[in-house]
Motif scaffolding. Structure first.
Motif, PDB file in Angstrom:
ATOM      1  N   CYS A  17      30.576  -7.518  10.852  1.00 57.08           N
ATOM      2  CA  CYS A  17      29.889  -8.499  11.261  1.00 57.08           C
ATOM      3  C   CYS A  17      30.113  -9.769  10.626  1.00 57.08           C
ATOM      4  N   ARG A  58      24.200  -8.852  13.667  1.00 57.29           N
ATOM      5  CA  ARG A  58      24.190  -7.594  13.687  1.00 57.29           C
ATOM      6  C   ARG A  58      23.655  -7.306  14.930  1.00 57.29           C
ATOM      7  N   PHE A  87      26.338  -7.271  17.579  1.00 54.82           N
ATOM      8  CA  PHE A  87      26.889  -6.120  17.365  1.00 54.82           C
ATOM      9  C   PHE A  87      26.348  -4.721  17.941  1.00 54.82           C
TER      10      PHE A  87
END
Length: 188
Positions: free
Chosen positions: A38, A45, A48
């Motif tokens: 990331c 995150r 992600f």
């Protein structure tokens, strides 16, 4: 608004894929963390995890895309003779050259062994259903012969990639075709 989100999703996935490939050039997937992925991609995150469950899931998606492309590509041709086989091999080698960085990383020591196995299985199935059928290869030989041919071709390609593609795609395709069709008899 929806089009903007789709573009953003595509961009996010693209940067995450590129970041993972970059990290895999330095270390194995087992040493890659979502946090560093990331940071490199400049993505948080939670973003992600909106797209992938972990770094292994991302790697699997990258490999699936390549495998799908390869299957589509192979299915667009039909091997009917040695000349056609050479053309298909040339196109495949050109595809690998066009995507050489990706293949270099996925086929190196930090890459996923399952990727190489997946590529071998795709090529084996293609050979078994096309080339071997035309050449009337007995069924009990086909699995072993296709394994022999494909693993040889993959290792020639890996060696070619490791040597900075020191030969043209045409030269590599001709070598693979010659080795496949003539075996060691071409040395005589």
């Amino acid at each position: 608004m929806s089009e903007k989100l789709d573009r953003r999703k595509k961009y996010t996935r693209k940067v995450l894929k590129e970041s993972l490939i970059s990290l895999l050039s330095e270390k194995p997937i087992s040493s890659v963390t979502v946090k560093e992925l990331c940071q490199l991609a400049d993505v948080n995150r939670s973003t992600f995890y909106t797209h992938y469950s972990d770094q292994y899931d991302l790697l699997e998606k990258i490999e699936e895309e390549i495998a799908d492309d390869l299957v589509k590509y192979l299915n667009s041709y039909e091997i009917t003779n040695e000349e056609q086989s050479l053309k298909i091999t040339l196109k495949l080698v050109e595809y690998i050259k066009d995507n050489h960085y990706m293949f270099q990383i996925l086929l190196n020591q930090n890459g996923d062994l399952m990727f190489e196995k997946r590529m071998m299985n795709i090529a084996r199935r293609f050979i078994m259903f096309n080339w071997m059928e035309e050449h009337n290869v007995e069924h009990h030989y086909s699995r072993y012969l296709s394994t022999f041919v494909v693993s040889g071709a993959i290792n020639v390609i890996k060696d070619w990639i490791e040597n900075d593609m020191d030969k043209s795609p045409k030269e590599i395709a001709e070598m693979i075709s010659k080795f496949t069709n003539e075996g060691l008899s071409f040395l005589n």
